[in-house]
Design a protein around this motif. Structure first.
Motif, PDB file in Angstrom:
ATOM      1  N   LYS A 266     -64.816   2.204  25.190  1.00 47.07           N
ATOM      2  CA  LYS A 266     -65.897   1.511  24.501  1.00 47.07           C
ATOM      3  C   LYS A 266     -66.823   2.456  23.743  1.00 47.07           C
ATOM      4  CE  LYS A 266     -66.060  -2.503  27.563  1.00 47.07           C
ATOM      5  NZ  LYS A 266     -66.936  -3.424  28.343  1.00 47.07           N
ATOM      6  N   GLU A 267     -66.877   3.714  24.173  1.00 47.98           N
ATOM      7  CA  GLU A 267     -67.753   4.675  23.501  1.00 47.98           C
ATOM      8  C   GLU A 267     -67.030   6.005  23.355  1.00 47.98           C
ATOM      9  OE1 GLU A 267     -72.215   6.694  23.875  1.00 47.98           O
ATOM     10  OE2 GLU A 267     -71.505   5.266  25.367  1.00 47.98           O
ATOM     11  N   ARG A 295     -67.306   8.087  14.222  1.00 48.07           N
ATOM     12  CA  ARG A 295     -68.002   7.358  15.276  1.00 48.07           C
ATOM     13  C   ARG A 295     -68.360   5.943  14.834  1.00 48.07           C
ATOM     14  NH1 ARG A 295     -68.914  10.489  19.423  1.00 48.07           N
ATOM     15  NH2 ARG A 295     -70.321   8.950  20.342  1.00 48.07           N
ATOM     16  N   ALA A 299     -66.920   2.559  16.531  1.00 43.08           N
ATOM     17  CA  ALA A 299     -67.843   1.532  17.033  1.00 43.08           C
ATOM     18  C   ALA A 299     -67.531   0.165  16.433  1.00 43.08           C
ATOM     19  CB  ALA A 299     -69.288   1.937  16.734  1.00 43.08           C
ATOM     20  N   GLN A 303     -66.283  -3.146  18.500  1.00 40.53           N
ATOM     21  CA  GLN A 303     -67.011  -4.406  18.376  1.00 40.53           C
ATOM     22  C   GLN A 303     -66.078  -5.552  17.986  1.00 40.53           C
ATOM     23  OE1 GLN A 303     -70.198  -4.311  15.522  1.00 40.53           O
ATOM     24  NE2 GLN A 303     -71.057  -6.257  16.189  1.00 40.53           N
TER      25      GLN A 303
END
Length: 344
Positions: A266-267, A295, A299, A303
Motif C-alpha cells: 500500500k505504501e 511515488r 499511490a 488507490q
C-alpha cells in the motif's frame, strides 16, 4: 527514467554487491503450527470468542429453524416479540446453522501470496487464519473442509470433524505450498492437480475463479465460506474474473472475504533504487523509489486497486476481514466478531 527492464549483467552485479541473506527459517510442521496457534491465539480468544461461537461464524442472513422459549443466557436481541405477545411467554429465534454448520475455507496460495516484509509472508498469515478457524470448528464438533489453489494446481479436502481434520487441512495446504515453490523455481516443472475424494478433474493451474466455481458445484446446502486471498487484480479497468462467482455464492451462502495484505503493497518504501519482480510472470524491472513521479504513480495505482476491490466486494455483499502481515490475527478477529454481532 522511471522504469527500466533488468539486464543480466546488472542483476548479477547487484546480487554480488548485496550482503548475503540469512538462511530462511525452517517451516513449521502442521502439528507444530496448530499447537502454537492453540497456545498463542486460541487461549487469548477463549472466554470471548468461544463464549459466543455463533457471534464469530454467523452473519445477519440466517435461515430460521424454530422459535423456542427463552432460556437463561440467551441473547435479548433474539427475542421474537410477535410470538412472545401471542403466547404470553418470552420466545427467541433459533437458526438452523446454530445446530449444524459446514465451514469451507477457500485458500489462495498463488505466487503473489509469497510476499511479506513484516512478521511473515502472506501465505503464512493465511495458514494461521486457516489453522485458527479449523481449530475453532473442531472444538465445537462442526465440519470443515478446504480448497487450496495455486499455479501448481488445486487440492480439496472434504468436510470432516475433529482435531485430526484440522491437521489434515494444514498438511494438504503445506503440500500444495511445496509444489508451488517447485513450480515457481522451475516454471517448466509439470505437476498434476491433486484432488481428494470423488472430486471432478481440475486444471493444472488453479485460480480463485476456478476454486469458487468448483465449490459452487460441490455445495448442496447452505454453508459458511471463508475466501482467503490477497484478491490482487492485474486489470484495473475490469472487475476481477472471480467477481461473478463470488456474487453467486454469496446469494445462497454466508461468505466472508478474508483479505491478506502486506503494508508494503500500500505504501512504497523510500529505499532508493530497487529491483522489483512480478511473482506471477517473473518479469523484473528497476525503479527509483525516491523519485516523486514514481511515488505518485504508485499511490494512484494503489488507490485505483483499492477502489476496484472495495466496489467488487460491496457488490457481492460479503463481509470483509482484513489481516495484515504486520499484525497478530487476534485483534482483527475480535473486531470482526463484534461488528458481526452488532448487525444481528
Amino acid at each position: 527514467m522511471l522504469f527500466r527492464k533488468s539486464s543480466k549483467n546488472k542483476i548479477e552485479v547487484t546480487l554480488e554487491a548485496e550482503p548475503r541473506q540469512a538462511m530462511p527459517k525452517q517451516r513449521e510442521l502442521p502439528a507444530e503450527l496448530l499447537r502454537k496457534l492453540e497456545f498463542r491465539v486460541l487461549k487469548r480468544l477463549d472466554g470471548f470468542l468461544f463464549g459466543d461461537y455463533t457471534g464469530f461464524f454467523y452473519g445477519p442472513s440466517l435461515d430460521l429453524a424454530e422459535v423456542r422459549e427463552y432460556q437463561p443466557g440467551d441473547e435479548v436481541r433474539r427475542i421474537d416479540w410477535n410470538v412472545t405477545a401471542r403466547t404470553g411467554k418470552i420466545h427467541i429465534r433459533q437458526y438452523r446453522e446454530e445446530k449444524e454448520v459446514t465451514v469451507w475455507l477457500v485458500v489462495d496460495l498463488s505466487a503473489s501470496m509469497r510476499f511479506g516484509t513484516r512478521r511473515m509472508l502472506k501465505q503464512e498469515e493465511a495458514l494461521e487464519f486457516v489453522g485458527t478457524t479449523a481449530a475453532i470448528v473442531a472444538r465445537h464438533g462442526d465440519k470443515v473442509g478446504v480448497i487450496g489453489f495455486s499455479e501448481a494446481g488445486m487440492r480439496v479436502v472434504p468436510p470432516g470433524t475433529g482435531r485430526q481434520q484440522a491437521l489434515r487441512i494444514l498438511h494438504e495446504l503445506y503440500g500444495l505450498m511445496t509444489l508451488q515453490n517447485v513450480t515457481t523455481t522451475n516454471p517448466m516443472a509439470h505437476t498434476k492437480p491433486h484432488l481428494h475424494g470423488n472430486q471432478p478433474s481440475a486444471a493444472a493451474h488453479g485460480s480463485l475463479e476456478q476454486a469458487l466455481e468448483h465449490i459452487a458445484k460441490t455445495l448442496k446446502r447452505r454453508a459458511l465460506l471463508f475466501v482467503v486471498s490477497d484478491f490482487l487484480n492485474p486489470n484495473l479497468e475490469q472487475e476481477p474474473p472471480w467477481a461473478q462467482g463470488l456474487r453467486r455464492l454469496a446469494y445462497r451462502h454466508d461468505v466472508v472475504a478474508v483479505r491478506i495484505f502486506d503494508p508494503a503493497e500500500k505504501e512504497l518504501p523510500k529505499a532508493g533504487e530497487l529491483r522489483m519482480r512480478d511473482p506471477e510472470s517473473g518479469e523484473e524491472i528497476w525503479i527509483d523509489t525516491g523519485d516523486p513521479r514514481v511515488r505518485r504513480a504508485h499511490a494512484a495505482l494503489v488507490q485505483a486497486r483499492e477502489a476496484m476491490l472495495a466496489r467488487t466486494l460491496r457488490a457481492a455483499q460479503v463481509d470483509v476481514l482484513s489481516l495484515s502481515t504486520a499484525q497478530e490475527i487476534v485483534e482483527p478477529l475480535l473486531k470482526f466478531t463484534l461488528r458481526r454481532r452488532g448487525r444481528r
